[in-house]
Design a protein around this motif. Structure first.
Motif, PDB file in Angstrom:
ATOM      1  N   UNK A  72      15.827  12.882 -79.578  1.00  0.00           N
ATOM      2  CA  UNK A  72      16.320  11.502 -79.519  1.00  0.00           C
ATOM      3  C   UNK A  72      17.253  11.209 -80.674  1.00  0.00           C
ATOM      4  N   UNK A  73      16.900  11.740 -81.845  1.00  0.00           N
ATOM      5  CA  UNK A  73      17.717  11.495 -83.034  1.00  0.00           C
ATOM      6  C   UNK A  73      19.093  12.115 -82.864  1.00  0.00           C
ATOM      7  N   UNK A  74      19.132  13.307 -82.300  1.00  0.00           N
ATOM      8  CA  UNK A  74      20.429  13.941 -82.036  1.00  0.00           C
ATOM      9  C   UNK A  74      21.254  13.043 -81.129  1.00  0.00           C
ATOM     10  N   UNK A  75      20.626  12.547 -80.066  1.00  0.00           N
ATOM     11  CA  UNK A  75      21.344  11.697 -79.116  1.00  0.00           C
ATOM     12  C   UNK A  75      21.851  10.428 -79.783  1.00  0.00           C
ATOM     13  N   UNK A  76      21.042   9.892 -80.675  1.00  0.00           N
ATOM     14  CA  UNK A  76      21.469   8.680 -81.386  1.00  0.00           C
ATOM     15  C   UNK A  76      22.698   8.979 -82.224  1.00  0.00           C
ATOM     16  N   UNK A  77      22.637  10.070 -83.016  1.00  0.00           N
ATOM     17  CA  UNK A  77      23.742  10.357 -83.928  1.00  0.00           C
ATOM     18  C   UNK A  77      25.016  10.715 -83.165  1.00  0.00           C
ATOM     19  N   UNK A  78      24.862  11.492 -82.118  1.00  0.00           N
ATOM     20  CA  UNK A  78      26.038  11.851 -81.330  1.00  0.00           C
ATOM     21  C   UNK A  78      26.563  10.626 -80.595  1.00  0.00           C
TER      22      UNK A  78
END
Lengths: 159, 761, 74
Positions: free
Chosen positions: C17-23
């Motif tokens: 989820x964090x990856x998706x947020x940052x991207x």
């Protein structure tokens, strides 16, 4: 360069001087101020410019004004009689046979030309009569219903 | 349900009807102002190029040419509707350094007549340095592809994602998994009135613009920004408008160029786009590549769905960013997917910008989605309605973290379709019936435009003779919002529709409204109007209570010009008398009521949802591949119907537009050049092509909507393409995954099927 | 359990989820952080599109999992 043009529009005679390349729709809209008839394409394909010329529904953007010399023309402004709406106009109102209204003048004149010539058209003939008129809003069926109602005598001419 | 209402729920002649059937409605197209000039726009013939030099000297010398403007005459601002994200406001309109699609404006001329302006355009000499261009979004995303905008690496303009649950884990638990790809095409709005504007910049430094638009507020704000003016000094007036369908709520070249020219000359300048410009240089429907993976369980439960979408963005962002988001949301509807993931990419390409067209991402989503549901149903040996009904959203369902559904009539829609289609499923060869369904928003909750105003507002003014003026910002482009809102006002205020005059076209006179798009007017503006009418009504009732002195347990209400005791309707006073009394009581002031509406705490997407189930019957000619539409039946839930004849018009009109997009309308291109920019070549449904259409309203009540009403008109375009693809499959067992479903594609698929010798799924 | 975003502190449920947020944020600061870790933001975005399963983001998720001070303790 300008030539004389005489025509009768909505029962009124006019005498004008126009350039040879002037289109009939331009004379109606620009010279006579009858802006009910519209324009929407450059290829005589959409039908919003339809008027009745000597009893026939014609696209006024595909006719030179001078070709209409001596003709009797009815535009949407000439449908109502003495302040009373034409049966087709009343039917269009009741059946919601318009939305944005830009194609409506052409639809009404095409419809009137049909019913003046053929008092009992089939549904197929009704659809064909407005085949040259594009409507982007209504999906046509309400217009067919309105025309059919007039054909069936549901709307009498008001005196 | 409708018996309780005096005005709504009954068909009325629309308030603009008389003007339209007599030809007396004056559109922007018809308007002529004293001292007015005519403008034309010079556009780029190249899909991607640097502007090296523009030489206007020859054109300037032409007799009758009064002014010429280029990018150098602008402030260099860029505009876009997503004002919360400055990098997405990327369109200069009048290009300064670079052109990015064939049709991108480069210069504009004002002259004494159209012919002179057109001749002058031809005399403007532009020197370009051609740049490499890219037309397909998948190509544009590759490393080394030509870059359209500095800020967008790999030409990736916007990304959006929606996710809940864990699709990877969920797919492990599925008994049936299908993966497939779809492509949806471009479509032109083909409004019968092309884009156009008359701009009149006065010596007092204030600008008035008459224009065909879906949102005079948006045009006001965006134009003020581009000209460096205070918003209040820009007045935008919308005369009767010949259609919008999503093409007219962004600042366009006619509006901007006419304003610039008028600013220079201090004379009115009129620019009307030609039909060719309309096809090539206005926004169009967003083409999309859809990659879908769905998983279901043996017991018929749809469990997991994963979607990846790449949209062809065209040269600028426009509202294509919203289409990207919405298509991802609609891809999960109207089913209860426990696990869902959407990744969407909007990619810049050197083609005409893509944006909103009625449905706004939903027709694309439901084409792919509804096709896949039928494919799954076939695998699982379930009936196409059965699989949908089993998994459909229900009232009070929460789409996890996204949306809360209050009223939902999907189940009743399935019932209605099943009842209508009873006994009709057995068909002769080459005939098929396909099912599709949809859920659609009633206005969005997002404020990407970054307005400080309420999303909708209204004002009601009651005059001494009881006649009512209703001021709103809703823009009627034919869909009937003037009438719908007047009916809501009349119902609430207890007067007749004929008592109301709607003023909805002038930013100076009416409150701001986001405009007629995303199906927001009936619910959002309707709520604002109802609140304004209730405010005015309260002022009347206060006085009536004092006059009639009913016991405190009794209510008064107004209906049919009578202010009456609800429990004893025979006791009443005249509305007209009370109006007169209240005005006297208020020192002669006219009675004014105010209302507004902005959705709060309504999830991530919309405050209310409309639903529908559609059955499309087609006949396919296996010799020519031609698909003939026989009948289209739609059972739909729009809450309380306000104007039945208006809703019927929306059902039929939406069906025609959607069917056109599904099987004959397209804009094929060659190196960024649209090949069919004329009505003769762009195939649309005409009167002889329209099949029988039936609309069945199911009865529900939406608490969030005025009198329980929701949208009707955009959702109705969403399910047709999918239902048609399913119908064609049921007719001749070939599945078309690429819109539009043309005879050529059907023939090709039939041939391939024959050669393979087995059923194609 | 959860993860702080190293740029804006927003908490995400899982590292994925964090990856998706940052991207998804895509603004310069988030992009710069990702690129500083040896990734190429645009390439990651483009290749993420290539297949189902979110494969490409997994590498970045692993990096975030091993980054000190990002885990949120319950």
């Amino acid at each position: 360069m300008r030539k004389e043009l005489r025509l009768t529009v909505n029962g009124q005679p006019y005498e004008l001087y126009v350039k040879p390349k002037t289109l009939l729709v331009e004379v109606l809209r620009n010279n006579l101020g009858l802006t009910g008839t519209k324009r929407s394409c450059e290829s005589s394909s959409c039908g919003v410019c339809t008027v009745i010329l000597n009893g026939m529904a014609v696209k006024s953007c595909s006719i030179l004004a001078l070709q209409a010399d001596g003709a009797e023309i009815t535009t949407v402004e000439g449908l109502a009689n003495d302040g009373k709406l034409h049966p087709l106009q009343r039917a269009f109102l009741d059946y919601g046979a318009y939305q944005c209204g830009f194609c409506t003048a052409g639809m009404l004149t095409s419809a009137k030309a049909l019913l003046d010539e053929n008092t009992k058209p089939t549904e197929e003939q009704i659809r064909e009569a407005i085949d040259g008129n594009i409507c982007r809003c209504t999906g046509y069926n309400s217009i067919i219903r309105a025309m059919t109602a007039v054909m069936n005598g549901e709307y009498k001419e008001e005196k | 349900m409708s018996d309780q209402y005096a005005v709504i729920g009954k068909s009325h002649i629309k308030v603009d009807g008389h003007a339209k059937v007599t030809g007396s409605a004056k559109y922007t197209f018809d308007m002529v102002l004293p001292n007015m000039l005519y403008g034309k726009i010079l556009r780029s013939p190249h899909p991607h190029a640097k502007i090296l030099k523009i030489d206007t000297s020859l054109a300037e010398k032409m007799i009758g040419v009064k002014a010429i403007v280029t990018g150098k005459d602008t402030l260099g601002h860029k505009n876009g509707p997503w004002r919360r994200f400055p990098e997405l406001c990327d369109e200069e309109i009048l290009c300064r350094e670079k052109v990015r699609y064939i049709g991108d404006p480069v210069a504009a001329v004002a002259a004494v007549d159209e012919d002179t302006a057109e001749a002058a355009i031809d005399l403007i000499d532009v020197e370009y340095e051609l740049l490499q261009a890219v037309f397909d979004p998948l190509e544009a995303m590759k490393e080394g592809a030509p870059k359209l905008h500095e800020h967008a690496e790999r030409n990736i303009n916007v990304t959006r994602r929606i996710e809940w649950g864990d699709v990877n884990e969920a797919f492990e638990k599925c008994d049936y998994i299908l993966e497939d790809q779809f492509h949806t095409s471009s479509q032109a709005h083909l409004c019968m009135e092309t884009h156009g504007a008359i701009a009149d910049f006065g010596y007092d430094g204030k600008l008035t613009v008459w224009t065909s638009t879906q949102s005079n507020y948006y045009i006001q704000v965006l134009l003020a920004g581009m000209l460096g003016m205070r918003e209040g000094d820009v007045r935008v007036i919308k005369p009767p408008s010949g259609g919008g369908f999503g093409s007219k709520f962004e600042l366009d070249s006619a509006q901007f160029c006419s304003a610039l020219l008028s600013q220079k000359l201090r004379r009115p300048v009129k620019i009307i786009l030609t039909r060719e410009e309309e096809f090539t240089a206005t926004k169009r429907k967003t083409p999309m590549y859809y990659y879908v993976k769905v998983g279901a369980q043996k017991n018929g439960t749809l469990l997991a769905k994963e979607v990846r979408v790449v949209t062809e963005g065209g040269a600028y962002t426009a509202m294509g960013s919203t289409a990207l988001y919405l298509t991802g949301f609609y891809s999960c509807m109207p089913y209860k997917w426990a696990h869902y993931r959407y990744d969407g990419y909007r990619v810049y390409t050197n083609t005409a910008p893509t944006s909103a067209l009625r449905g706004f991402g939903a027709p694309q989503a439901y084409f792919a989605g509804e096709s896949m549901i039928d494919m799954l149903a076939a695998e699982m040996k379930m009936d196409s309605i059965e699989i949908r009904r089993k998994n459909a959203v229900t009232p009070h369902y929460e789409v996890p973290g996204q949306a809360y559904i209050q009223s939902c009539g999907l189940n009743e829609c399935y019932d209605a379709i099943e009842k209508y289609m009873k006994g009709r499923w057995k068909l002769p060869p080459n005939r098929g019936i396909g099912i599709g369904n949809y859920a659609f928003m009633s206005g969005g909750i997002f404020n990407w435009f970054n307005t400080p105003y309420a999303f909708s507002a209204a004002m009601v003014k009651i005059n001494i003779d009881g006649k009512v003026d209703l001021f709103t910002g809703a823009c009627d482009t034919g869909q009937g919002s003037d009438t719908t809102l007047a009916m809501i006002c009349a119902e609430e205020l207890g007067v007749h529709l004929e008592d109301i005059r709607v003023h909805a076209e002038d930013t100076d006179l009416g409150p701001a409204d986001l405009g007629s798009w995303g199906s927001r007017e009936t619910l959002m503006n309707g709520n604002a109007v109802k609140m304004a009418a209730a405010d005015a009504k309260r002022q009347l009732l206060e006085f009536a209570y004092a006059k009639m002195k009913p016991n405190v347990v009794y209510d008064l209400d107004i209906k049919d010009h009578k202010i009456y005791m609800v429990d004893r309707p025979e006791r009443y006073v005249s509305y007209f008398d009370i109006v007169s009394d209240v005005i006297r009581a208020k020192e002669g002031q006219t009675i004014i009521g105010r209302g507004h509406y902005t959705p709060h705490r309504k999830g991530m997407v919309s405050p209310a949802w409309s639903f529908g189930v559609q059955a499309v019957e087609v006949e396919v000619d296996p010799e020519t591949g031609k698909v003939k539409l026989i009948e289209i039946v739609t059972a739909h839930d729009c809450g309380q119907v306000i104007n039945p004849i208006g809703v019927l018009g929306q059902v039929e009109g939406a069906t025609m537009l959607a069917a056109g997009g599904a099987f004959c309308e397209d804009q094929p291109m060659d190196n960024g050049k649209i090949l069919n920019p004329s009505i003769g070549d762009y195939k649309v449904l005409r009167s002889v092509d329209m099949p029988k259409t039936v609309g069945i309203e199911v009865d529900t009540y939406e608490p969030e909507g005025p009198f329980g009403a929701k949208e009707a008109g955009e959702g109705l375009t969403s399910s047709t393409a999918g239902a048609m693809a399913n119908a064609v499959y049921n007719a001749v067992s070939v599945r078309i995954r690429d819109l539009p479903i043309t005879p050529g594609k059907v023939l090709k698929a039939l041939k391939e099927k024959k050669e393979k010798g087995k059923k194609e799924k | 359990m959860g993860y702080h975003c190293p740029v804006c502190n927003k908490v995400s449920r899982t590292s994925a989820d964090l990856v998706r947020h940052m991207m998804g944020r895509g603004d310069n600061v988030h992009r710069d952080w990702i690129n500083a870790k040896g990734f190429k933001y645009a390439e990651l975005l483009a290749s993420q599109f290539q297949s189902f399963g979110s494969e490409e983001y997994k590498r970045l998720a692993e990096v975030l999992e091993n980054e000190p001070n990002l885990k949120v303790d319950d």
